[in-house]
Design a protein around this motif. Structure first.
Motif, PDB file in Angstrom:
ATOM      1  N   THR A  86       0.836  -1.208   0.000  1.00 22.27           N
ATOM      2  CA  THR A  86       0.000   0.000   0.000  1.00 22.27           C
ATOM      3  C   THR A  86       0.867   1.251   0.000  1.00 22.27           C
ATOM      4  N   LEU A  87       1.869   1.265   0.863  1.00 19.96           N
ATOM      5  CA  LEU A  87       2.774   2.424   0.927  1.00 19.96           C
ATOM      6  C   LEU A  87       3.488   2.640  -0.396  1.00 19.96           C
ATOM      7  N   CYS A  88       3.922   1.565  -1.036  1.00 18.96           N
ATOM      8  CA  CYS A  88       4.632   1.674  -2.317  1.00 18.96           C
ATOM      9  C   CYS A  88       3.723   2.258  -3.395  1.00 18.96           C
ATOM     10  N   ILE A  89       2.465   1.807  -3.429  1.00 18.72           N
ATOM     11  CA  ILE A  89       1.521   2.325  -4.422  1.00 18.72           C
ATOM     12  C   ILE A  89       1.257   3.808  -4.191  1.00 18.72           C
ATOM     13  N   LEU A  90       1.055   4.182  -2.934  1.00 14.51           N
ATOM     14  CA  LEU A  90       0.828   5.596  -2.606  1.00 14.51           C
ATOM     15  C   LEU A  90       2.040   6.446  -2.947  1.00 14.51           C
ATOM     16  N   ALA A  91       3.252   5.907  -2.719  1.00 14.16           N
ATOM     17  CA  ALA A  91       4.479   6.645  -3.041  1.00 14.16           C
ATOM     18  C   ALA A  91       4.580   6.900  -4.538  1.00 14.16           C
ATOM     19  N   GLU A  92       4.220   5.887  -5.349  1.00 13.73           N
ATOM     20  CA  GLU A  92       4.260   6.071  -6.798  1.00 13.73           C
ATOM     21  C   GLU A  92       3.304   7.170  -7.243  1.00 13.73           C
ATOM     22  N   LYS A  93       2.109   7.203  -6.642  1.00  8.84           N
ATOM     23  CA  LYS A  93       1.081   8.164  -7.055  1.00  8.84           C
ATOM     24  C   LYS A  93       1.416   9.591  -6.644  1.00  8.84           C
ATOM     25  N   THR A  94       2.141   9.750  -5.535  1.00  8.66           N
ATOM     26  CA  THR A  94       2.388  11.100  -4.993  1.00  8.66           C
ATOM     27  C   THR A  94       3.822  11.590  -5.172  1.00  8.66           C
ATOM     28  N   VAL A  95       4.624  10.861  -5.951  1.00 10.63           N
ATOM     29  CA  VAL A  95       6.050  11.163  -6.033  1.00 10.63           C
ATOM     30  C   VAL A  95       6.331  12.583  -6.535  1.00 10.63           C
ATOM     31  N   GLU A  96       5.491  13.086  -7.434  1.00  7.62           N
ATOM     32  CA  GLU A  96       5.748  14.420  -7.992  1.00  7.62           C
ATOM     33  C   GLU A  96       5.579  15.522  -6.946  1.00  7.62           C
ATOM     34  N   HIS A  97       4.843  15.221  -5.888  1.00  6.97           N
ATOM     35  CA  HIS A  97       4.589  16.238  -4.849  1.00  6.97           C
ATOM     36  C   HIS A  97       5.578  16.134  -3.686  1.00  6.97           C
ATOM     37  N   MET A  98       6.472  15.142  -3.734  1.00  5.26           N
ATOM     38  CA  MET A  98       7.409  14.945  -2.622  1.00  5.26           C
ATOM     39  C   MET A  98       8.578  15.933  -2.689  1.00  5.26           C
ATOM     40  N   GLU A  99       9.147  16.190  -1.524  1.00  9.48           N
ATOM     41  CA  GLU A  99      10.359  17.012  -1.474  1.00  9.48           C
ATOM     42  C   GLU A  99      11.545  16.220  -2.020  1.00  9.48           C
ATOM     43  N   ASP A 100      12.578  16.923  -2.429  1.00 11.44           N
ATOM     44  CA  ASP A 100      13.738  16.284  -3.057  1.00 11.44           C
ATOM     45  C   ASP A 100      14.360  15.223  -2.152  1.00 11.44           C
ATOM     46  N   GLU A 101      14.621  15.602  -0.901  1.00 12.31           N
ATOM     47  CA  GLU A 101      15.273  14.684   0.027  1.00 12.31           C
ATOM     48  C   GLU A 101      14.409  13.462   0.319  1.00 12.31           C
ATOM     49  N   THR A 102      13.076  13.669   0.352  1.00  4.76           N
ATOM     50  CA  THR A 102      12.169  12.556   0.627  1.00  4.76           C
ATOM     51  C   THR A 102      12.254  11.497  -0.463  1.00  4.76           C
ATOM     52  N   ILE A 103      12.316  11.927  -1.714  1.00  8.08           N
ATOM     53  CA  ILE A 103      12.421  10.989  -2.841  1.00  8.08           C
ATOM     54  C   ILE A 103      13.668  10.124  -2.696  1.00  8.08           C
ATOM     55  N   VAL A 104      14.787  10.759  -2.407  1.00  9.60           N
ATOM     56  CA  VAL A 104      16.047  10.032  -2.279  1.00  9.60           C
ATOM     57  C   VAL A 104      16.027   9.121  -1.061  1.00  9.60           C
ATOM     58  N   ASP A 105      15.468   9.609   0.046  1.00  5.68           N
ATOM     59  CA  ASP A 105      15.403   8.789   1.266  1.00  5.68           C
ATOM     60  C   ASP A 105      14.563   7.537   1.053  1.00  5.68           C
ATOM     61  N   ILE A 106      13.418   7.680   0.357  1.00  3.36           N
ATOM     62  CA  ILE A 106      12.572   6.511   0.097  1.00  3.36           C
ATOM     63  C   ILE A 106      13.305   5.510  -0.790  1.00  3.36           C
TER      64      ILE A 106
END
Length: 786
Positions: A86-106
C-alpha cells in the motif's frame, strides 16, 4: 459576499482540522517502535495518508531494521506485508509532490529493505530524482549516487549526469563523507583528469582534521575501482587506520587487507597491529563468516602455533562454509603455500555441493587454486572440466573465454575437443594482449603434450598460433596512446609475449617516447623491469623526465625508478644529476618509507655506487644489525650444476679439499666456489671440506666465515672466487651485465679476491660441448691463462 465568506470560513476550519489530524498521525508514525505498529496505522488511515506520511513511514521501516543485528532483521516480512505494498503504491502516485530529500530517502530505504532494483517504485523514484538532479543538496546527491551504484547503474546516463554535476561543483564540497561516497559511485564514468581532481580534493579534505576510518576505506575502494596505486592517499589512509585501531575488527581488517592486496600496497606496521588484534581475539570468531575472514587475514601472518589452530578449526568448520567462504580458504592456502593434506582433502570433499553455485570467473579461480595446491582429486577435476567447458560454449566475452582456456590447460591431461580451438579462433580479434598470451600458452602446452587428436590438429594449431601472433602485432601497431598501452601491458607476462611480442612492444614504446610523462614514468619503469629489457633510449627519456618533474613524483615511485637503473647497471647521459636529484628527494622524505623499504632503498643505491650518509646512519645501528644477523641464518643447498663443476675443480686442482663450495664471505656475499693459489699457482688445502660427493644431496652446505675464521694468506697467495652467471644476471636478449653481479664483483675484489665470472651463454655454448673443453675452459680461467 456573505456566501463567499461562509465558504472561506468552512475551508479554513476544514484545513485546520486536517492539519491537526495530519500532525497527530505524523506524530503517531514517528513514535512507532515496531513494524506492525506502522502497518496498523497505515491500514487504519489509508485515505488520510499524504506524501509526507508515506515518506516518513517507508523510511521508518528501514530505520527499525537498521537498529537490529543483521541476523535478527525481518526485511522479508516487511517487504511482503500487504500494507508495505500500500505504501509503495501511494508513493508512486504522490512522487511528484514529494520534497527532493524525501524521494532520495525513500529510494535508499526500499533498496536497503531488498526491494528489487528495478521495481516500478524504484524506477519512478530514479526518474523523478533525475529530473531534479541539479538542485539536490550534496547529502541528497551522494545518497542518490550510492543508490544508483547499488542498483548496478554504474555506466548509466543518469550516473554520467551525477558525475557532471560533481565535476562542475567539486570545489564546493567540504565534507569527506559526502565526497568519498560520490567518488566510489561515479568511479566508472570519469576521465583521468577528473579522477586526478578528485584525488587532490580528497587529499585536501583528509589533511584538514581526523576522520573515522570508514571514510578512509571508501577512498581505498575508489582507488581499487580506478585501479590506481596512489601513494599519498594510501599512506594517509593507512595512518588513519593505525590511529583508530580500537574500531578495527575482523571485518574491516579483512576488507583493508583485500584492498591493499589488489592495490599492491603493503604496510608492515598495519600487519603487526592486525596480527596482534586478531591473535588476541581469535576465540571470538567461531561462526563461518567471521572465521573465514579471520583465516584470510591472520593465517598468512601467524606463527606456527596459531596457524596450526586455524588449520584445525578450518577442518572442523568445513561443512558449514558457504561457496564463497570455501573459495576464501583455498585462496589463503595458496597465498600461504600451505598444502595441508587434511584441510585440502576436507575442502575438496565439501566443494562438490557448491560447484553449481559459482559463476565463471569464480570457477576459474577455484581451479587455479586447486592446481597450485596440488590437489589430486581426479573426480573433482573432471566435474570442473565439464562446468568450465559448459561456460566456454556459451561465453561471448573474450576475457572470460581466454581465462577458461588458460585454466583448462592447467588441468590433468585430457583430449582437447576441436570446439575449444574454434572458440579460441573466434575471439582472437577482440582479445587484449594478456588474453592472447593466455590462449597461446594453452595451445603450445596442448600441442606439446599431444592432447590434440583430431585430423590435421597440429596443422590447425600452427595456423591458429600464427593468427594469434598476427592479432598481437596488429594490436600493437594500432597503439597510439602510451598510457593505454602501458595499462594493457601491466598484466602481460609469459613465454609467448617474451619470445614473440617483446621486441615489437619495445619498438612501439620508442615510437611513443614523446608521450612519456611524470604520470606514466613509473608504469614504464615497472614494465622494463619486468621484461628485463635494456633499451638506452627509453631509459634516457625516463631519467630526463624524472629529473624535470622530481617534485611531482612520490618518493616511493622514485625508489622504483632507481631500482630499474641500478638493476640494469645503466648510467644515463646526465648520470650524476639524475642520481643526485633522486637521492636528495628521497633523503628529504625518508619518513615515507617503512623499515624494510629503507633496507631495499639502501641496497639499490649501494648497487649503483651511492651511499647517502643520512640513509646509512638511519639504517646501520646495533638493533638493525642484530635483526640482519637473524635473517641470515638460512642455509643453501648444493644444486646439480655446482656438483658437476665441483668434480671438475677436484680434477683440476688435485682433490676435493682444494675448493670450497657455497662460501659465505665477509659482508655476507655468497660465492659458488672458492680456492686459494700460492705464488706458484699451486692450490692450498681447504681442510673444512672433506665431504664425499655422494653425500651432497643430503647435506646443507655453506662455509661460513663466522665458523672458520679468515686466516691471513702467505705472501703472493691469492683467493679466487668462481661465480656462475645465469640468464638473470644479464639484460634480456643481450650480454649486458646487470647491476647486482657487477657490484658484487667490485666488492669481492675489494676483499682481495680475483673474481672469475662464467656467463651461462659461454658455459652452455657448442664450444664447450664436451667435458674436456669444459675442463680446459675452467683451467684457463682459474690460472689466468690467456
Amino acid at each position: 459576499m456573505l456566501c463567499l465568506r461562509q465558504v472561506c470560513l468552512f475551508m479554513l476550519r476544514h484545513y485546520q482540522a486536517r492539519t491537526l489530524s495530519s500532525d497527530l498521525l505524523l506524530s503517531q508514525i514517528n513514535s512507532c517502535t515496531h513494524e506492525d505498529e506502522v502497518f496498523s496505522l497505515v491500514g487504519r488511515n489509508k485515505a488520510r495518508l499524504s506524501e509526507k506520511h508515506v515518506g516518513i513511514a517507508l523510511n521508518l521501516l528501514w530505520q527499525l531494521q537498521k537498529k537490529r543485528p543483521l541476523l535478527l532483521r525481518t526485511s522479508d516480512y516487511v517487504r511482503n506485508h500487504s500494507q508495505f505494498l500500500t505504501l509503495c503504491i501511494l508513493a508512486e502516485k504522490t512522487v511528484e509532490h514529494m520534497e527532493d530529500e524525501t524521494i532520495v530517502d525513500i529510494l535508499y530505504s526500499i533498496l536497503r529493505l531488498n526491494v528489487e532494483d528495478h521495481s516500478s517504485l524504484a524506477e519512478v523514484l530514479v526518474t523523478e530524482a533525475w529530473k531534479r538532479l541539479e538542485r539536490l543538496s550534496w547529502p541528497a546527491l551522494s545518497k542518490f549516487a550510492l543508490c544508483l551504484y547499488k542498483q548496478h547503474r554504474r555506466f548509466s546516463p543518469v550516473m554520467g549526469k551525477v558525475a557532471q554535476v560533481v565535476d562542475m561543483k567539486l570545489d564546493s564540497i567540504q565534507d569527506i563523507r559526502i565526497l568519498s561516497v560520490l567518488m566510489i559511485s561515479i568511479s566508472d564514468v570519469i576521465s583521468q583528469s577528473f579522477r586526478d581532481r578528485l584525488l587532490q580534493k580528497a587529499g585536501q579534505l583528509l589533511e584538514e582534521k581526523e576522520f573515522h576510518f570508514n571514510y578512509a576505506k571508501r577512498i581505498l575502494q575508489f582507488l581499487q575501482n580506478v585501479k590506481l596505486r596512489y601513494h599519498p592517499l594510501l599512506e594517509r589512509c593507512n595512518k588513519i587506520f593505525l590511529k583508530d585501531t580500537s574500531r578495527l575488527d575482523v571485518h574491516s581488517i579483512s576488507l583493508i587487507f583485500g584492498l591493499y592486496e589488489q592495490l599492491g600496497f603493503d604496510s608492515a606496521e598495519f600487519r603487526l597491529v592486525a596480527k596482534q588484534l586478531l591473535s588476541e581475539a581469535i576465540d571470538d570468531y567461531y561462526d563461518p563468516e567471521t572465521f573465514a575472514k579471520l583465516f584470510f587475514t591472520l593465517a598468512p601472518l601467524a606463527g606456527s602455533t596459531v596457524r596450526e589452530r586455524l588449520l584445525v578449526s578450518a577442518v572442523c568448520m568445513a561443512e558449514e562454509f558457504s561457496c564463497h567462504q570455501v573459495l576464501v580458504i583455498l585462496k589463503t592456502m595458496q597465498k600461504m603455500k600451505c598444502r595441508d593434506s587434511h584441510l585440502l582433502k576436507k575442502m575438496t570433499s565439501v566443494l562438490h555441493k557448491h560447484l553449481d553455485s559459482y559463476h565463471v570467473l569464480q570457477l576459474v579461480k577455484l581451479t587455479q587454486y586447486l592446481v597450485v595446491l596440488r590437489c589430486h582429486n581426479l573426480e573433482l577435476f573432471a566435474k570442473l572440466k565439464m562446468l568450465l567447458f559448459g561456460f566456454l560454449k556459451s561465453s561471448v566475452v573474450p576475457a572470460d573465454t581466454a581465462a577458461i582456456i588458460r585454466v583448462l590447460a592447467m588441468l590433468p591431461p585430457f583430449q582437447v575437443e576441436e570446439i575449444i580451438i574454434n572458440k579460441a579462433a573466434a575471439v582472437l580479434p577482440q582479445c587484449r594482449l594478456h588474453h592472447l598470451n593466455c590462449i597461446a600458452t594453452a595451445l603450445v602446452k596442448w600441442n606439446h603434450c599431444d592432447q590434440l587428436h583430431w585430423q590435421n590438429s597440429s596443422e590447425l594449431c600452427v595456423k591458429l598460433l600464427q593468427k594469434l601472433n598476427d592479432c598481437g602485432f596488429q594490436r600493437l601497431q594500432k597503439a597510439n596512446n602510451l598510457n593505454l598501452l602501458l595499462e594493457e601491458l601491466t598484466h602481460v607476462n609469459g613465454e609467448w609475449f617474451e619470445e614473440v611480442m617483446n621486441e615489437e612492444t619495445m619498438a612501439m614504446c620508442q615510437r611513443l617516447i614523446d608521450q612519456i610523462t611524470w604520470a606514466n614514468v613509473l608504469q614504464l619503469s615497472s614494465f622494463l623491469m619486468k621484461t628485463n629489457h635494456y633499451c638506452p633510449s627509453l631509459l634516457d627519456r625516463i631519467a630526463s623526465v624524472t629529473v624535470e618533474n622530481i617534485d611531482k613524483i612520490h618518493p616511493f615511485e622514485i625508489y622504483s625508478i632507481l631500482f630499474l637503473f641500478s638493476a640494469l647497471n645503466y648510467n644515463p647521459p646526465a648520470n650524476e644529476e639524475f642520481f643526485e636529484s633522486c637521492i636528495q628527494h628521497l633523503t628529504s622524505n625518508l619518513s615515507c618509507f617503512e623499515t624494510h623499504h629503507l633496507v631495499l632503498l639502501g641496497h639499490v643505491l649501494a648497487v649503483a655506487g651511492y651511499f647517502p650518509p643520512v640513509l646509512i646512519m638511519k639504517i646501520f645501528n646495533v638493533f638493525f644489525l642484530s635483526k640482519l644477523d637473524a635473517q641470515l641464518e638460512g642455509r643453501s643447498r648444493i644444486n646439480p650444476l655446482r656438483q658437476h663443476v665441483h668434480r671438475m675443480l677436484t680434477e683440476i686442482l688435485g682433490g676435493s679439499h682444494y675448493a670450497r663450495i657455497s662460501v659465505l664471505t665477509p659482508y655476507y656475499y655468497e660465492i659458488d666456489f672458492e680456492c686459494v693459489l700460492d705464488e706458484n699457482k699451486k692450490p692450498f688445502s681447504c681442510m673444512a671440506q672433506n665431504i664425499p660427493l655422494d653425500d651432497m644431496k643430503r647435506i646443507h652446505l655453506r662455509h661460513d666465515i663466522k665458523d672458520e675464521g679468515r686466516k691471513a694468506l702467505p705472501p703472493g697467495a691469492q683467493r679466487i672466487a668462481l661465480e656462475f652467471l645465469d640468464s638473470k644476471a644479464f639484460s634480456k636478449h643481450s650480454h649486458h651485465l646487470k647491476g647486482e653481479p657487477a657490484v658484487k664483483k667490485r666488492h669481492l675484489e675489494m676483499l682481495g679476491y680475483r673474481v672469475v665470472q662464467i656467463p651461462h651463454f659461454e658455459w652452455n655454448s657448442m664450444v664447450l660441448s664436451t667435458k674436456g673443453e669444459q675442463l680446459e675452459y675452467l683451467r684457463r680461467h682459474l690460472y689466468g691463462i690467456q
